[in-house]
Design an enzyme around this catalytic site. Structure first.
Site, PDB file in Angstrom:
ATOM      1  N   LYS A 287      51.993  32.722  37.272  1.00 29.90           N
ATOM      2  CA  LYS A 287      51.593  33.922  36.516  1.00 29.90           C
ATOM      3  C   LYS A 287      52.519  35.104  36.824  1.00 29.90           C
ATOM      4  O   LYS A 287      52.934  35.816  35.921  1.00 29.90           O
ATOM      5  CB  LYS A 287      50.148  34.343  36.879  1.00 29.90           C
ATOM      6  CG  LYS A 287      49.102  33.303  36.565  1.00 29.90           C
ATOM      7  CD  LYS A 287      47.695  33.871  36.750  1.00 29.90           C
ATOM      8  CE  LYS A 287      47.378  34.218  38.197  1.00 29.90           C
ATOM      9  NZ  LYS A 287      47.180  33.035  39.061  1.00 29.90           N
TER      10      LYS A 287
ATOM     11  N   ARG B 100      39.184  37.913  36.584  1.00 30.59           N
ATOM     12  CA  ARG B 100      38.987  36.648  37.275  1.00 30.59           C
ATOM     13  C   ARG B 100      37.516  36.285  37.351  1.00 30.59           C
ATOM     14  O   ARG B 100      37.187  35.201  37.832  1.00 30.59           O
ATOM     15  CB  ARG B 100      39.498  36.799  38.694  1.00 30.59           C
ATOM     16  CG  ARG B 100      40.766  36.001  39.026  1.00 30.59           C
ATOM     17  CD  ARG B 100      41.173  36.397  40.397  1.00 30.59           C
ATOM     18  NE  ARG B 100      42.022  35.572  41.145  1.00 30.59           N
ATOM     19  CZ  ARG B 100      43.308  35.840  41.408  1.00 30.59           C
ATOM     20  NH1 ARG B 100      43.916  36.829  40.825  1.00 30.59           N
ATOM     21  NH2 ARG B 100      43.978  35.089  42.233  1.00 30.59           N
TER      22      ARG B 100
ATOM     23  N   ARG C 217      41.046  28.860  47.304  1.00 30.45           N
ATOM     24  CA  ARG C 217      41.484  29.549  46.079  1.00 30.45           C
ATOM     25  C   ARG C 217      41.397  28.623  44.868  1.00 30.45           C
ATOM     26  O   ARG C 217      41.034  29.061  43.775  1.00 30.45           O
ATOM     27  CB  ARG C 217      42.895  30.090  46.263  1.00 30.45           C
ATOM     28  CG  ARG C 217      42.912  31.261  47.250  1.00 30.45           C
ATOM     29  CD  ARG C 217      44.294  31.526  47.783  1.00 30.45           C
ATOM     30  NE  ARG C 217      45.178  32.019  46.748  1.00 30.45           N
ATOM     31  CZ  ARG C 217      46.500  31.897  46.802  1.00 30.45           C
ATOM     32  NH1 ARG C 217      47.078  31.298  47.806  1.00 30.45           N
ATOM     33  NH2 ARG C 217      47.235  32.385  45.828  1.00 30.45           N
TER      34      ARG C 217
HETATM   35  P1  AMP Z   1      47.008  36.469  43.488  1.00 32.66           P
HETATM   36  O1  AMP Z   1      48.197  37.195  44.018  1.00 32.66           O
HETATM   37  O2  AMP Z   1      46.672  36.825  42.072  1.00 32.66           O
HETATM   38  O3  AMP Z   1      47.067  34.987  43.710  1.00 32.66           O
HETATM   39  O4  AMP Z   1      45.757  36.986  44.345  1.00 32.66           O
HETATM   40  C1  AMP Z   1      45.719  36.805  45.739  1.00 32.66           C
HETATM   41  C2  AMP Z   1      44.343  37.137  46.275  1.00 32.66           C
HETATM   42  O5  AMP Z   1      44.036  38.509  45.974  1.00 32.66           O
HETATM   43  C3  AMP Z   1      43.184  36.352  45.695  1.00 32.66           C
HETATM   44  O6  AMP Z   1      42.986  35.115  46.361  1.00 32.66           O
HETATM   45  C4  AMP Z   1      42.023  37.307  45.935  1.00 32.66           C
HETATM   46  O7  AMP Z   1      41.637  37.312  47.310  1.00 32.66           O
HETATM   47  C5  AMP Z   1      42.660  38.651  45.646  1.00 32.66           C
HETATM   48  N1  AMP Z   1      42.579  39.035  44.217  1.00 32.66           N
HETATM   49  C6  AMP Z   1      43.608  39.275  43.366  1.00 32.66           C
HETATM   50  N2  AMP Z   1      43.180  39.632  42.160  1.00 32.66           N
HETATM   51  C7  AMP Z   1      41.813  39.623  42.235  1.00 32.66           C
HETATM   52  C8  AMP Z   1      40.782  39.886  41.298  1.00 32.66           C
HETATM   53  N3  AMP Z   1      41.049  40.222  40.028  1.00 32.66           N
HETATM   54  N4  AMP Z   1      39.499  39.767  41.724  1.00 32.66           N
HETATM   55  C9  AMP Z   1      39.213  39.426  42.992  1.00 32.66           C
HETATM   56  N5  AMP Z   1      40.131  39.161  43.924  1.00 32.66           N
HETATM   57  C10 AMP Z   1      41.431  39.250  43.551  1.00 32.66           C
END
Ligand code: AMP
Length: 187
Positions: A13, A88, A144
């Site tokens: 993404k 999410r 995750r």
């Molecule tokens: P990402 O970089 O999008 O993979 O996000 C890494 C981590 O950040 C996730 O595993 C969550 O702990 C947190 N996170 C990111 N975006 C969200 C969101 N929209 N809602 C909740 N937690 C988030």
């Protein structure tokens, strides 16, 4: 134009969102990056989020909804944005839908990056070697992937009903996938 990039953790993404944002001249809003910056700066929000983040759990909506609203309300995002990493959860999707609707706007496209689970695990493990992200540790990766299936995957059905979901095969080179996205969006 508002475009949401949806996909499991490790599906690309961030990479594709960046290419798309640069090509269309739109800001990219990335909740994961905002959280990482807040944790690095040690802000109250960052400190609250860290325990969830490190375990690979979703940061609770009570923390994240305000952040999303603030980002969507920024002047740069007035006419469009690439949304990366949110919504999410159902509550986040409602907030995004409602905020845009109040402005006479809506999500125009959802790009769903489709990657097999084996490949996701391989990519996140490789990334942990390079970036050292705390949530790319094996237990966090498992969390995750499970949370994505439970909380985020149901959003696909919600948006499919509106006919705006495009499935993008997430395998192939970065350029091939970017090319496919360009074809889907039409620019
Ligand atoms: P990402 O970089 O999008 O993979 O996000 C890494 C981590 O950040 C996730 O595993 C969550 O702990 C947190 N996170 C990111 N975006 C969200 C969101 N929209 N809602 C909740 N937690 C988030």
């Amino acid at each position: 134009m508002f475009i949401l990039i949806l996909g499991a953790p490790g599906s690309g993404k961030g990479t594709q969102g960046k290419i798309l944002a640069e090509r269309l001249g739109l800001p990219k809003i990335t909740t994961g990056d905002l959280l990482r910056a807040a944790m690095k700066d040690g802000t109250p929000l960052g400190l609250d989020a860290k325990k969830y983040y490190d375990e690979g759990k979703l940061v609770p909506d009570s923390i994240i909804l305000g952040m999303i609203k603030e980002q969507l309300d920024r002047p740069e995002a007035k006419t469009g944005a690439i949304l990366d990493g949110f919504p999410r959860t159902a509550a986040q999707a409602e907030l995004v839908d409602r905020t845009l609707a109040q402005r006479g706007q809506r999500l125009n496209h959802i790009l769903l990056l489709d990657v097999t689970e084996d490949e996701l695990v391989r990519r996140m493990s490789a990334r942990s070697q390079v970036e050292g992200r705390s949530d790319d540790a094996p237990e966090a990766i498992a969390n995750r992937l499970q949370i994505y299936q439970r909380d985020t995957a149901p959003l696909i059905a919600h948006y499919t009903q509106r006919g705006i979901v495009h499935r993008v095969p997430g395998t192939g080179t970065v350029d091939q996938i970017a090319g496919e996205i360009k074809r889907i969006i039409g620019r």
